[in-house]
Design an enzyme around this catalytic site. Sequence first.
Site, PDB file in Angstrom:
ATOM      1  N   SER A   1      36.744  41.152  36.293  1.00 55.32           N
ATOM      2  CA  SER A   1      36.286  41.418  34.936  1.00 55.32           C
ATOM      3  C   SER A   1      35.289  40.360  34.512  1.00 55.32           C
ATOM      4  CB  SER A   1      37.447  41.454  33.953  1.00 55.32           C
ATOM      5  OG  SER A   1      37.824  40.131  33.629  1.00 55.32           O
ATOM      6  N   LYS A   2      34.493  40.750  33.532  1.00 58.12           N
ATOM      7  CA  LYS A   2      33.508  39.844  32.990  1.00 58.12           C
ATOM      8  C   LYS A   2      34.226  38.650  32.358  1.00 58.12           C
ATOM      9  CE  LYS A   2      29.586  40.063  29.838  1.00 58.12           C
ATOM     10  NZ  LYS A   2      28.840  40.941  28.952  1.00 58.12           N
ATOM     11  N   ARG A   3      35.356  38.964  31.704  1.00 52.61           N
ATOM     12  CA  ARG A   3      36.092  37.913  31.011  1.00 52.61           C
ATOM     13  C   ARG A   3      36.601  36.839  31.980  1.00 52.61           C
ATOM     14  NH1 ARG A   3      40.612  40.344  28.123  1.00 52.61           N
ATOM     15  NH2 ARG A   3      39.214  42.127  28.014  1.00 52.61           N
ATOM     16  N   GLY A  54      35.043  35.845  34.351  1.00 54.37           N
ATOM     17  CA  GLY A  54      33.884  35.145  34.887  1.00 54.37           C
ATOM     18  C   GLY A  54      33.478  35.664  36.258  1.00 54.37           C
TER      19      GLY A  54
END
Length: 472
Positions: free
Chosen positions: A252-254, A256
Amino acid sequence: MKVRTRYAPSPTGYMHIGNLRTAIFEYLLAKKYDGAFILRIEDTDQQREVEGAIDFIYKTLELCGFKIDEGPNNDKGYGPYIQSERKDIYKKYAEELVEKGKAYYCFCTEEELNAMRERANARHKPFLYDGRCSRLTKEMVKEKLDSGASFVIRQKMPKTGTTIVDDIIYGKIKIDNSILDDQILLKSDGFPTYNFANVIDDHLMEITHVIRGKEYLDQTAKYNLLYEAFGWEKPIYAHVAMVLGEDGNKLSKRNGDASFMDLYNEGYLPAAIVNYLSLLGWSPATNQEVFTMDELIKNFDETRISKSSSQYDVKKLKWFNHQYIQKMSDEEYLNWIKKFFTRDVSGKSEEWVDKLLLIYKDHLDYGNEINDLTENFFIDKIALDDEAREFLESDPVTKDVTDCFKSEVEKITDWNTDNISAAINNVKTTLGVKGKLLYMPIRIKASGFMHGPELADTLYLIGKDTVIERLK
Ligand code: GLU
């Protein structure tokens, strides 16, 4: 039957490599059968939408070397390809289902639904809508609609029996109808849910093969019931297991996790990324690893997609990228690497810069790495790491080698790699040292590195004066 696959991202402006891997499989499958690869934008969740995201998706797919046969920018008669532009279509089909008795209007308020949810929680049961609005009479529904009451349209699930999902990877899966929720098809804002839109669009766009994440596998029972309610033929399904991040967690983007664009900007070549990702969760019948796009298309076999999740491994990606860098011609390589090379080269000739970049072609895993690798060509005082220092201290002859080499270098009038090699050779004969004990002290003292390109090339680029200075 012409094969038609679709890639259906949400326009979030971020494409993680798991998403891209799905696109790769859809693309390879379409092209293997001489079919069409279609881009559909799933933007029914308008909160997640990011401006410019559609162009970004086109750009990403084009960089990867995919030819998009149909999509928002090239409508071939199946459009619109953006779901928010298809609201009327979903409405029409949702109403048709109501007519057929396979769906119903639901006017339940948030409070009523919350109360249902709480009751389910208290009994430790998953929340299923209790179907109360399915029992409203036609007159009651009409009255509510006429009064302008807010509504959703729900799918009416059979309460008994089973539904089969047939999947090329997971086989036949039997789902008990009693666990299926009367899911929402059309939301109160008039937008369809994914659960509805995917069926309508895949049918109307004549999609023959649906490849998507395994998280949709169980849900597919509900989609199959929709196909059956309309009397439509179902597509062939291939649900693919997840690509996990290096830490074993969901990408996920969260977290990183690197997206395609992050990797691209770091200097990973799209073809290498595609090649690497194609082998995450799919294996060819042979041991071949490096594939051109044409070879991938020829070799791709959807029945060899794995049931288990795969893990992203940046080391392996580096290995692939390295192979692709080696495959470039020197000219291609120079054009490419100069986009990443940011060192201040004022006072250096273009020839010097090109030579420096070229001697690192064999040593490079990704574009941005060039700046670190060449650092010692641009600083006055080099710092030695422990390993290098220990090597120099390991044998007193290392000092003799560097002293002797220094006086050889001082004698060179024409600074070129032949003369530098000859100087190294002279040290060898004078001192009777060879191998590591000969090369390593010179390399360490002059370049600061223990490893690197050919020694004479390296010294040539560092320059005679600096070499002498560093050897002192
Ligand atoms: N928009 C969905 C997603 O991004 C697509 C799933 C599908 O391919 O049907 O997960």
